[in-house]
Design a protein around this motif. Structure first.
Motif, PDB file in Angstrom:
ATOM      1  N   ARG A  11       0.766  -1.178  -0.096  1.00 59.71           N
ATOM      2  CA  ARG A  11      -0.089  -0.077   0.103  1.00 59.71           C
ATOM      3  C   ARG A  11       0.871   1.329  -0.088  1.00 59.71           C
ATOM      4  O   ARG A  11       0.484   2.309  -0.804  1.00 59.71           O
ATOM      5  CB  ARG A  11      -0.756   0.040   1.340  1.00 59.71           C
ATOM      6  N   ILE A  12       2.046   1.263   0.752  1.00 58.16           N
ATOM      7  CA  ILE A  12       2.794   2.288   0.889  1.00 58.16           C
ATOM      8  C   ILE A  12       3.600   2.522  -0.503  1.00 58.16           C
ATOM      9  O   ILE A  12       3.516   3.800  -1.005  1.00 58.16           O
ATOM     10  CB  ILE A  12       3.578   2.438   2.220  1.00 58.16           C
ATOM     11  N   VAL A  15       0.933   4.159  -2.959  1.00 59.07           N
ATOM     12  CA  VAL A  15       0.972   5.613  -2.621  1.00 59.07           C
ATOM     13  C   VAL A  15       2.177   6.317  -3.419  1.00 59.07           C
ATOM     14  O   VAL A  15       1.843   7.389  -4.132  1.00 59.07           O
ATOM     15  CB  VAL A  15       0.888   5.878  -0.991  1.00 59.07           C
ATOM     16  N   LEU A  37       5.382  10.122   6.855  1.00 58.51           N
ATOM     17  CA  LEU A  37       4.615   9.152   6.242  1.00 58.51           C
ATOM     18  C   LEU A  37       4.074   8.225   6.866  1.00 58.51           C
ATOM     19  O   LEU A  37       2.974   7.762   6.720  1.00 58.51           O
ATOM     20  CB  LEU A  37       5.561   8.732   4.995  1.00 58.51           C
ATOM     21  N   ALA A  40       1.117   9.736   8.631  1.00 53.20           N
ATOM     22  CA  ALA A  40       0.155  10.012   7.487  1.00 53.20           C
ATOM     23  C   ALA A  40      -0.773   9.134   7.363  1.00 53.20           C
ATOM     24  O   ALA A  40      -1.876   8.912   6.856  1.00 53.20           O
ATOM     25  CB  ALA A  40       0.597  10.953   6.569  1.00 53.20           C
ATOM     26  N   GLN A  41       0.096   7.680   7.225  1.00 53.10           N
ATOM     27  CA  GLN A  41      -0.458   6.614   6.674  1.00 53.10           C
ATOM     28  C   GLN A  41      -1.128   5.445   7.660  1.00 53.10           C
ATOM     29  O   GLN A  41      -1.634   4.679   7.656  1.00 53.10           O
ATOM     30  CB  GLN A  41       0.503   5.695   5.615  1.00 53.10           C
ATOM     31  N   VAL A  48       7.244   1.704   6.702  1.00 47.23           N
ATOM     32  CA  VAL A  48       7.821   2.900   5.658  1.00 47.23           C
ATOM     33  C   VAL A  48       9.406   2.575   5.225  1.00 47.23           C
ATOM     34  O   VAL A  48       9.525   2.626   4.174  1.00 47.23           O
ATOM     35  CB  VAL A  48       7.548   4.425   6.181  1.00 47.23           C
TER      36      VAL A  48
END
Length: 460
Positions: A11-12, A15, A37, A40-41, A48
């Motif tokens: 998913r990251i 993005v 990040l 935020a996610q 990350v």
């Protein structure tokens, strides 16, 4: 679920890929820090780190010790379908256009945005072709001048006077279509990150075009008489938009027309907030009597007027135009030369020939009569099936219809496509995705009995 699960890491990375594809992150841009990040996610910093490691391995980003992570790969070709929400392709504006354009002739197209070919003045066009070919003064081989064919601009100046729009020929620039006109104006007026207001619902290609320019798009609900003024005022205060794009007359898709009172209120708000307005008047010739035009009230202080002939004359013989304040025309000429160099001369001469011989006025009057004859009985047919039509337009080709029983228009469109019928689901026109229960019908394209047979079966 373990925080380092493949789904979270994927998913990251997705993005980041999407931000690069949509131009939010360009070559050399610094990525968010690992901490920011992760926050935020809603994932851990280790997720990350793992995602960034994968992107480094792919060559998409690079790590600079002590500085962070940066985009390393060249920006991919722009894919509009990858920008914005992941819409079902049946309600995607671009896919709707492709269905209307690419499907074979045996498909019925009650959802398309143009008149049947049999309604168009093909004999007049052929006669104009012969006249232009015989005229030794016709320009068949050279580039057009930057503003375009002067005789047509002079005719347009006189015709616009009938709408109480005073514009000199030197304020009119010919382009290859109204669509190209709006594209050129977006390049002229906007930069990535600007905010643009549109009606909700609005012509779906406005949404696709603005998405390609990397701007923020804010929708304002459309009422029977124009935009919701309270919502419009609130959007001006909250978002400080640079531009508003609208159809004031015979709005696509709702068929509604801006009232004079709303026009004055709109222009007062535009002046107070330094807002520029593009008035797309592509349906002007469908009106038997002219309604209010923002440009007529404004005099080109902050309104730009756009028109064309694809809806009433020929979608193949492309010709559009921009009318703009005099002190902007030179800059627009420079931009036109830099981006498209020259518009097509031959279509402009053909349009000029068709309009000049008097046949065009008779042709558009016949179109108005045909649409008027169809409108009442088509409305009755839809209402008998349970459709609700909030506003029955006085002119034009569109009906904005609410499905009975809370049905979903996109699901209905899927079923219709399997039976060679192209429908136009409401959410293709809605930025807020609040029109799932609506369909736009083109009354001129909805007269085949198979359309109503399908709808009766599907809604029964």
């Amino acid at each position: 679920m373990d925080d380092l699960s493949p789904s979270l890491v994927t998913r990251i990375t997705g993005v980041i890929h999407k931000q690069i594809a949509s131009r939010q992150l360009s070559l050399g841009a610094r990525l968010p820090s690992i901490r920011s990040l992760a926050e935020a996610q809603g994932v851990s910093k280790s997720t990350v780190v793992d995602a960034y490691d994968r992107l480094v391995a792919e060559g998409v980003i690079t790590s600079r010790r002590g500085s962070g992570y940066f985009v390393a790969a060249p920006t991919a070709p722009l894919a509009l379908s990858d920008i914005g929400p992941a819409l079902d392709r049946q309600i995607d504006p671009l896919w709707l256009s492709r269905q209307s354009l690419e499907t074979p002739d045996d498909y019925l197209k009650p959802g398309c945005g143009w008149l049947p070919p049999s309604w168009m003045p093909e004999d007049d066009i052929r006669r104009a072709l012969r006249a232009v070919a015989r005229n030794p003064k016709s320009n068949l081989v050279e580039y057009a001048t930057p503003l375009g064919h002067l005789p047509l601009r002079q005719i347009l100046s006189r015709r616009l006077g009938e709408l109480d729009i005073t514009v000199a020929p030197q304020q009119i620039m010919l382009v290859d279509s109204a669509t190209q006109a709006i594209e050129l104006l977006c390049r002229f007026l906007l930069k990535p990150g600007d905010t643009v207001l549109v009606d909700d619902p609005c012509y779906f290609n406005f949404l696709a075009k603005l998405r390609a320019h990397g701007v923020k798009v804010v929708g304002v609900a459309r009422t029977a008489h124009g935009p919701d003024m309270a919502a419009f005022s609130a959007a001006l205060e909250a978002h400080k938009p640079r531009l508003y794009i609208t159809n004031t007359a015979l709005h696509n898709p709702t068929g509604t027309t801006l009232s004079p009172l709303m026009a004055h209120r709109l222009l007062k708000l535009a002046e107070a907030h330094d807002l520029t307005i593009i008035e797309d008047d592509i349906y002007a010739d469908f009106e038997p009597e002219p309604s209010a035009r923002l440009t007529a009230f404004d005099g080109f202080e902050r309104v730009i007027y756009v028109g064309g002939f694809s809806k009433t004359l020929s979608a193949s013989m492309r010709c559009g135009y921009i009318c703009v304040r005099g002190d902007w025309i030179d800059a627009l000429i420079d931009l036109k030369i830099a981006t498209i160099f020259s518009s097509h001369q031959l279509p402009a001469e053909l349009v000029c020939a068709v309009i000049s011989d008097g046949h065009y006025r008779k042709h558009v009057e016949l179109i108005r009569q045909k649409l008027a004859a169809l409108r009442g009985r088509t409305v009755e047919s839809f209402e008998r099936m349970g459709f609700k039509i909030g506003v029955v337009p006085q002119a034009g080709m569109f009906l904005w219809c609410e499905l009975p029983g809370g049905r979903d228009a996109s699901e209905l469109a899927k079923r219709a496509l399997a039976e060679k019928i192209v429908l136009a689901p409401g959410n293709a026109f809605s930025l807020s995705q609040s029109a799932s229960g609506f369909l736009r019908f083109n009354i001129a394209q909805s007269q085949d009995g198979r359309v109503f047979e399908f709808l009766k079966r599907a809604l029964g």
